[in-house]
Design an enzyme around this catalytic site. Structure first.
Site, PDB file in Angstrom:
ATOM      1  N   ARG B  23       0.885  -1.265   0.115  1.00  0.00           N
ATOM      2  CA  ARG B  23       0.159  -0.028   0.059  1.00  0.00           C
ATOM      3  C   ARG B  23       0.789   1.102   0.071  1.00  0.00           C
ATOM      4  O   ARG B  23       0.493   2.252  -0.483  1.00  0.00           O
ATOM      5  CB  ARG B  23      -0.891   0.096   1.178  1.00  0.00           C
ATOM      6  CG  ARG B  23      -2.163  -0.856   1.065  1.00  0.00           C
ATOM      7  CD  ARG B  23      -3.130  -0.207   2.511  1.00  0.00           C
ATOM      8  NE  ARG B  23      -2.735  -0.462   3.658  1.00  0.00           N
ATOM      9  CZ  ARG B  23      -2.716  -1.597   4.455  1.00  0.00           C
ATOM     10  NH1 ARG B  23      -3.047  -2.576   3.720  1.00  0.00           N
ATOM     11  NH2 ARG B  23      -1.970  -1.642   5.343  1.00  0.00           N
ATOM     12  N   GLU B  35       6.239 -18.446   0.770  1.00  0.00           N
ATOM     13  CA  GLU B  35       5.488 -19.153   1.769  1.00  0.00           C
ATOM     14  C   GLU B  35       5.507 -20.777   1.538  1.00  0.00           C
ATOM     15  O   GLU B  35       5.243 -21.231   0.427  1.00  0.00           O
ATOM     16  CB  GLU B  35       3.812 -18.881   1.638  1.00  0.00           C
ATOM     17  CG  GLU B  35       3.086 -19.803   2.586  1.00  0.00           C
ATOM     18  CD  GLU B  35       3.274 -20.153   4.069  1.00  0.00           C
ATOM     19  OE1 GLU B  35       3.525 -19.266   4.848  1.00  0.00           O
ATOM     20  OE2 GLU B  35       3.338 -21.338   4.346  1.00  0.00           O
ATOM     21  N   SER B  41      -2.339 -16.239   5.361  1.00  0.00           N
ATOM     22  CA  SER B  41      -3.239 -14.953   6.052  1.00  0.00           C
ATOM     23  C   SER B  41      -4.243 -15.774   6.796  1.00  0.00           C
ATOM     24  O   SER B  41      -5.532 -15.740   6.657  1.00  0.00           O
ATOM     25  CB  SER B  41      -4.007 -14.250   5.253  1.00  0.00           C
ATOM     26  OG  SER B  41      -2.821 -13.306   4.771  1.00  0.00           O
ATOM     27  N   CYS B  45      -5.578 -19.791  15.388  1.00  0.00           N
ATOM     28  CA  CYS B  45      -6.536 -19.770  16.488  1.00  0.00           C
ATOM     29  C   CYS B  45      -7.868 -20.416  16.318  1.00  0.00           C
ATOM     30  O   CYS B  45      -8.615 -20.824  17.261  1.00  0.00           O
ATOM     31  CB  CYS B  45      -6.684 -18.343  17.128  1.00  0.00           C
ATOM     32  SG  CYS B  45      -5.207 -17.262  16.660  1.00  0.00           S
ATOM     33  N   ASN B 303      -0.048  -9.387  14.082  1.00  0.00           N
ATOM     34  CA  ASN B 303      -0.492  -8.205  13.360  1.00  0.00           C
ATOM     35  C   ASN B 303      -0.027  -6.868  13.578  1.00  0.00           C
ATOM     36  O   ASN B 303       0.200  -6.196  12.829  1.00  0.00           O
ATOM     37  CB  ASN B 303      -2.001  -8.166  13.555  1.00  0.00           C
ATOM     38  CG  ASN B 303      -2.711  -9.175  12.509  1.00  0.00           C
ATOM     39  OD1 ASN B 303      -3.027  -9.095  11.380  1.00  0.00           O
ATOM     40  ND2 ASN B 303      -2.963 -10.404  13.131  1.00  0.00           N
ATOM     41  N   TYR B 430     -21.845   0.964  33.974  1.00  0.00           N
ATOM     42  CA  TYR B 430     -22.659   0.319  34.646  1.00  0.00           C
ATOM     43  C   TYR B 430     -24.315   0.406  34.467  1.00  0.00           C
ATOM     44  O   TYR B 430     -24.814   1.507  34.287  1.00  0.00           O
ATOM     45  CB  TYR B 430     -22.472   0.693  36.028  1.00  0.00           C
ATOM     46  CG  TYR B 430     -23.756   0.483  37.027  1.00  0.00           C
ATOM     47  CD1 TYR B 430     -23.944  -0.938  37.192  1.00  0.00           C
ATOM     48  CD2 TYR B 430     -24.575   1.348  37.727  1.00  0.00           C
ATOM     49  CE1 TYR B 430     -25.215  -1.197  38.105  1.00  0.00           C
ATOM     50  CE2 TYR B 430     -25.637   1.110  38.332  1.00  0.00           C
ATOM     51  CZ  TYR B 430     -25.937  -0.264  38.693  1.00  0.00           C
ATOM     52  OH  TYR B 430     -27.046  -0.715  39.145  1.00  0.00           O
TER      53      TYR B 430
END
Lengths: 453, 453
Positions: B23, B35, B41, B45, B303, B430
């Site tokens: 970018r 890779e 990407s 997790c 990230n 609250y």
């Protein structure tokens, strides 16, 4: 030497002061609480859930009963209405009882619903919702099964009451002069609240000023009159916010600020009055961002201010330094309404401009957990930052489950003047059931960083 | 002059660097990603939720596909395995391909599961879970319907996988050498996790060291051997944590720290190597509380570090100052496991003592919303504070719905060195559906203030 602390008001702030003092003061010091109503230490914030039936009884909203306070050695006098304070003689006058002398006085008289001076406002069937007694009156009114309920005002209490009325099957309309409900959030978020209201069958008349109330021959409300039309109404709830209940304080010459709130220092001591403290919904407090003294009637502040006042009084009695002070607020608020969670903290865009900041506002859409998990719900986060310092000024959230409490990160960041750049780099919790890899507050902070350039 | 950035590794950190550079760098600068696997990407997790079936396919875990990166102008080379780095010649060797020259290099090789040197560890049917390819292998293994699944290790990945296996109907046992599961939380909270495991039908063998793996004649696992017994096992998952995948870096003479993590500065530049950056699970990072360099392999850090590395590289290319740096971590972690939410941040009691603090630990029980609302769930908050400075050192939460994310307030407070006294006075959200009038973190902070005296 034995001394007497007199506390006027037996709800959150007053009973917190009294309880803390009873734990810390020598036993020969008297702690007297004067409460004109029927309840102590109750959660006014719980009233909408009592109205809706989710909470079964007013007793459930009482954190500690009168008897429990008496057993703790606090001299709680129920039905005792203070009618005057004499700061020179150091006495409190009580209706139908002898004057009571004090060495130190705490004013914790709370707030009262705004009742605008409109034709018909004193008719029967028009309710405020501030105390448990108010709540009982409203429940009794609803028990007569009114055909049409109208809530005037769309603040969070008004909305919570409207939702409770719909949940109980009443035809319910909310009227507000603002173009979108919940004026404490930005209009684009208010639109989402308006859509949720319509979806839940609540009629919303926005941009509509109430001009009066039509009463029948018995003086009972029959209509809410607006500039445009007359709305049928058998029962009206006023949700126009509250002002400090400070008539007593005013009559005694105590200094008052916004919405009649008593002006106190960071130890909750009334400015210019060494023997008088005040805490809770009857005081003004400092906005930590602007320094302005504002009126923010919330139980969370009342409890903290109660602790601070008790600490200051103890210090005064013992001649030691106070250990804590009340740092002010950042206007955090949260509510759950018609399956939407809504929260906000800090300044809105207009408040920020009015306070002299140069605010940049961004709005992002994200999900409440990783987008690949089943059924993520959307949430919108609005963030407001100061162009020159890059400081966070405010944040607001509207979304589904597990969205609104994330505002607490922003509230904590505001308390220390954190920049949006620093928020991006916070080590916030991440796992797929809880968020995407960037927490929603950080997604918004990244957008703010980008907008600031 | 046209230059080339080579990135080794195409997951969170590597693709964040590459995308940010694409970018911002002039178009005549090349951005090449090597890779060796089949995916870019992706969310490692999310693997447990793919195993459990909550996520339908590995594609769902991919945030951005190879094609999307190619379309963005990133020269992604799949199946390209870097085999050596020459920091002097500034080249990367690639298996079955020509060497590739770089002007600037980013190492984002991630982490690899710990495989202890035990007899039988290389048998078939023993799986690690770190990449999507690992996940696919495990799913293929489970498709053979093993009778007995054994998970070795009770960290959060181990527990999430165990829960996924039980959800899919497998007889599942977790073996761990620790006395309680999830050693990143205090033992008293680990007991709650152990109870939840038993309730969900997961067998837990705590205090049990694995000594090896029994293999059948085909070299397939048949048993997990421990000091006490041999446990039947047709499929074994290793959940013993990970170490940095840094063999390449080590061979090139780059500095390594804890668990083999590459040592970098606050701009993710490798110490002593001006042309090499590293980010993500392959680096060590600073603990903001102790200053120690620690290995914390989490997508959230990967990230952020990717953004920081890209910013630093851009600054290096343009001759400007970097705009951001990575401030380190406070060890925040969160998981949802067997209907329990678990989170932690900062130092545990022992970690705090080891770091030279004088920690005070408190533990409180509260509810996830006002106790008078229907069906509140309990939560436990442990808080650790430093006796001399009164600073927050750490917090941990175990509870039902809407409990664990509250850790973010503590994580934010840790980042600025806030005292427990200041936490008590924060203006946190609250309303009855969200908490009692004191937020759970503040209930714990009040207990810490009391304990500190």
């Amino acid at each position: 030497m034995s001394q007497r602390v007199v506390v006027i008001g037996g709800d959150a702030a007053g009973m917190t002061v009294a309880s803390a003092l009873r734990r810390t003061l020598p036993q020969d010091h008297e702690v007297v609480v004067l409460e004109r109503g029927s309840w102590t230490s109750y959660s006014a914030c719980g009233i909408p859930y009592w109205i809706s039936g989710e909470v079964g009884s007013p007793e459930a909203l009482v954190a500690r009963s009168v008897q429990a306070h008496l057993d703790n050695g606090i001299d709680v006098r129920m039905g005792a209405e203070a009618t005057a304070i004499d700061p020179v003689a150091r006495t409190v006058s009580i209706r139908d009882a002898d004057d009571l002398a004090y060495d130190r006085l705490v004013i914790a008289t709370g707030a009262e619903p705004v009742r605008p001076d409109l034709p018909g406002i004193d008719g029967s069937g028009i309710y405020g919702v501030q105390t448990l007694d108010d709540g009982q009156a409203l429940i009794d009114g609803l028990a007569k099964r009114p055909d049409k309920v109208v809530v005037v005002g769309s603040g969070y209490v008004g909305l919570e009451i409207a939702e409770a009325c719909v949940a109980r099957g009443f035809d319910t309309t909310v009227v507000d002069r603002s173009p979108t409900p919940l004026s404490i959030i930005e209009p684009q978020l208010g639109e989402q609240v308006a859509a949720a209201m319509r979806k839940h069958g609540i009629r919303l008349l926005a941009d509509t000023a109430v001009t009066g109330f039509g009463l029948d021959d018995d003086g009972h409300v029959g209509a809410v009159d607006t500039e445009d039309e007359s709305i049928e109404a058998d029962l009206v709830v006023l949700g126009l916010g509250v002002t400090a209940r400070s008539t007593l304080a005013a009559a005694a010459g105590l200094p008052l600020g916004a919405k009649g709130g008593i002006v106190v220092d960071e130890h909750q001591r009334v400015t210019g009055f060494d023997d008088i403290w005040a805490a809770g919904d009857c005081v003004v407090t400092q906005d930590r961002l602007t320094g302005d003294l504002i009126h923010v009637p919330l139980g969370t502040h009342a409890n903290k201010q109660g602790l601070v006042a008790a600490d200051s009084i103890l210090a005064d009695v013992t001649g030691q330094q106070p250990r804590i002070d009340f740092p002010g607020v950042v206007r955090t608020a949260i509510t759950k309404f018609c399956a939407l969670e809504v929260s906000r903290t800090g300044l809105g865009a207009r408040q920020a401009r009015d306070a002299g900041f140069d605010p940049v506002t961004v709005s992002i859409e994200t999900t409440n957990f990783a987008g690949y998990m089943p059924d993520p719900e959307t949430m919108t986060v609005v963030m407001i930052a100061d162009r020159s310092t890059r400081r966070l000024l405010g944040a607001q959230i509207v979304g589904g489950e597990d969205s609104a409490l994330r505002i607490d990160v922003a509230a904590t960041a505001l308390a220390v003047g954190m920049s949006v750049d620093d928020i991006v780099m916070l080590d916030l919790a991440y796992a797929p059931p809880f968020s995407s890899v960037w927490s929603p507050i950080q997604v918004a902070a990244r957008a703010a960083v980008k907008a600031l350039g």
